[in-house]
Design a protein around this motif. Structure first.
Motif, short mmCIF file in Angstrom:
data_model
loop_
_atom_site.label_atom_id
_atom_site.label_comp_id
_atom_site.label_asym_id
_atom_site.label_seq_id
_atom_site.Cartn_x
_atom_site.Cartn_y
_atom_site.Cartn_z
N CYS A 1 5.38 4.86 1.86
CA CYS A 1 5.75 6.17 2.42
C CYS A 1 6.43 6.01 3.79
O CYS A 1 7.40 6.71 4.08
N ALA A 2 5.91 5.12 4.61
CA ALA A 2 6.51 4.91 5.93
C ALA A 2 7.92 4.34 5.81
O ALA A 2 8.83 4.76 6.54
N SER B 1 0.83 -1.20 0.00
CA SER B 1 0.00 0.00 0.00
C SER B 1 0.87 1.26 0.00
O SER B 1 2.05 1.23 0.34
N LEU B 2 0.29 2.35 -0.40
CA LEU B 2 1.01 3.62 -0.47
C LEU B 2 1.49 4.04 0.92
O LEU B 2 2.59 4.58 1.06
N LEU B 3 0.71 3.77 1.94
CA LEU B 3 1.09 4.14 3.31
C LEU B 3 2.34 3.38 3.75
O LEU B 3 3.24 3.95 4.38
N VAL B 4 2.44 2.11 3.41
CA VAL B 4 3.60 1.31 3.78
C VAL B 4 4.84 1.80 3.04
O VAL B 4 5.92 1.91 3.62
#
Length: 89
Positions: A30-31, A25-28
């Motif tokens: 980015c993190a 996912s995009l959140l993963v």
């Protein structure tokens, strides 16, 4: 050890088992990027701190500053001489 063959989004092992691979996912993503940058900047900060501890800047007196202080003291207190100048931090 089994070999994997790519089949458009699916990985098929030599035994014929199929595993569906999903995109992160995009959140993963980015993190992970944020954590990588944070680690890199921390390493660089530690390197800079170590280098400044090993090679400190030389303390040089500015001759213009010493002349200005000497001149100001001689005007306020004639006949007195400046023997030591210290900077308070």
């Amino acid at each position: 050890m089994s070999r994997l063959h790519c089949n458009i989004g699916r990985f098929v092992s030599a035994q014929g088992k199929t595993a569906i691979v999903t995109e992160p996912s995009l959140l993963v993503v980015c993190a992970a990027a944020f954590a990588a940058v944070l680690v890199l900047l921390s390493v660089l900060a530690g390197l800079i701190r170590a280098l400044t501890a090993l090679f400190p800047a030389p303390e040089a007196s500015d001759t213009a500053l010493v002349a200005a202080i000497t001149s100001a003291v001689s005007r306020v207190h004639p006949g007195m001489a400046v023997t030591n100048i210290q900077e308070n931090r």
